[in-house]
Write an enzyme that holds these catalytic residues in place. Sequence first.
Site, PDB file in Angstrom:
ATOM      1  CG  ASP A   1      -2.171   0.804   1.064  1.00 49.13           C
ATOM      2  OD1 ASP A   1      -2.481   1.218  -0.067  1.00 49.13           O
ATOM      3  OD2 ASP A   1      -2.868   1.018   2.077  1.00 49.13           O
TER       4      ASP A   1
ATOM      5  CG  ASP B   1      -9.145   2.910   1.275  1.00 50.94           C
ATOM      6  OD1 ASP B   1      -8.347   2.399   0.461  1.00 50.94           O
ATOM      7  OD2 ASP B   1      -8.894   3.025   2.492  1.00 50.94           O
TER       8      ASP B   1
END
Length: 466
Positions: free
Chosen positions: A186, A252
């Site tokens: 990430d 997200d």
Amino acid sequence: MMAILSLATALGLFMSTVSAHLKVLKMGTTVDGTTLPVRGWNSWGLQAAGYIEAFDEVHVRAQCDQMYSTLQGKYSLCGLDSGWSRDGGDENGIIQYDEKKFDLPNFANHIHSKGGLLGVYVVPGPFVSDYNKTIKGTDTKIRDICNHEYGFVRCALNYDHPDTQNWFNSNAAQFAAWGVDYIKLDFITPGSPEHGDVDLVADSSREVIGWHKAIQKSGRKITLQVSWKLDRSKKYFDIWRANADSMRVDQDVNNYANKTPLVKWTDVQRDINNYRDWAVTALSFYDVARIHPNMDMMFVANGPEISGLNEDQRKTIFYHWIGASAELNLGSDLTKMDAFGIALLTHPGLLSAASFTGRYPMQPRNPSSGGNASKQLQAWISGPAPSGELIVVLANYGRDEGTGGYGTDFTGTQTVTAGWRDLGVKVEGRYRCIDVYSGENVGLRSGFSARLASYQSVMYRCSKGR
Ligand SMILES: *[C@@H]1O[C@H](CO)[C@@H](O)[C@H](O)[C@H]1NC(C)=O
Ligand SMILES: *[C@@H]1O[C@H](CO)[C@@H](O)[C@H](O)[C@H]1NC(C)=O
């Protein structure tokens, strides 16, 4: 939802042929040699909402065990997101699991005994608290491979140091020894654009190269996903696809709410629009994409009180995640799936469609123009494969909440019509199409037309012959 059929006049009189006037988007194999993407569940949606009671082995196991039993082994990944590891590595600065939360090797054994795959989450670089530790198999201190500290109490690596690769290698070897099957890497840049006050370096693409080399050296098959909203310029797209199996196309999608709802429709609109852009970009660069677009999690397993979604929205999400090469990653509370969610996620026709779109991701072809801009009333085509097989999705995304990229707000039921020409395909002779969800045979058509209420979609699958 009523499909309007228009039978071609020449039914049965010609040999069946299908020719593509469009460039077909093909997946091919990813860099680790796989074709179809990994499907499963990731913990972040429930963590970010403060929904999961505790992020530990007991609670994650309850989710994943339910996935293996109720979803009949059709979803394999049990993905741990941020928080599984402890701050600070072992004596060599190798990332360690937090023993208060997980016994990772045992958990991996459990997941593997169910036929599943275990995923972990990492961000770039070693911990700054490990600066004085020695990289395994070398005399080099971690501080020697570090440029400076960045946002996550970790260091920005000096990728030119000869022992930096050894730090990656030691971590990948440790993950392999535990039985890890999947890594979500990430906060990679360029990308991860809205990172708030996290001070990221401008370019950590060599982190992806380092992990990829280390995974290869580990001898274990480990899928690498890079996150999030990765830069789609040619220079970096080339790097992602040469080193990873999947790349996140959006930020997200989960809702950072207090527990529920787990997702907002406006974020789904944004995500689909980012996939649209990914597909158009991939087509413009490559004959074969070789990296799966990752649309983050689907919150389709729970009813509206938990998910915030009605059944039309849940179907639309599932169809689009399937169309987008089918990296089907769940974010829902799998201990509270409703009958509709279970039926949707195990639908044989939809999962069979997913093995087609995994090889032929869908591309946008706008109704009446064949263009690729974002539209509220959208058509998509996957394939055709050399066999003539293809999949078409028609959608009405509803009012643009400001993130859909189309700016229109037709309300109520709309007719969405995409002729073969709009779809970029020429069809002659016997051609059989079904509505994938209902299984209804919709015959040979001059194209497709459907009456769709806001948030509704329909997926058709066509093949030659009867
Ligand atoms: C590393 O060692 C140096 C010199 O002994 C010390 O000043 C520094 O605080 C140590 N750093 C860490 C993170 O332990
Ligand atoms: C998308 O549409 C633009 C504008 O019409 C066009 O220039 C471009 O070639 C299209 N891209 C693909 C991959 O079809």
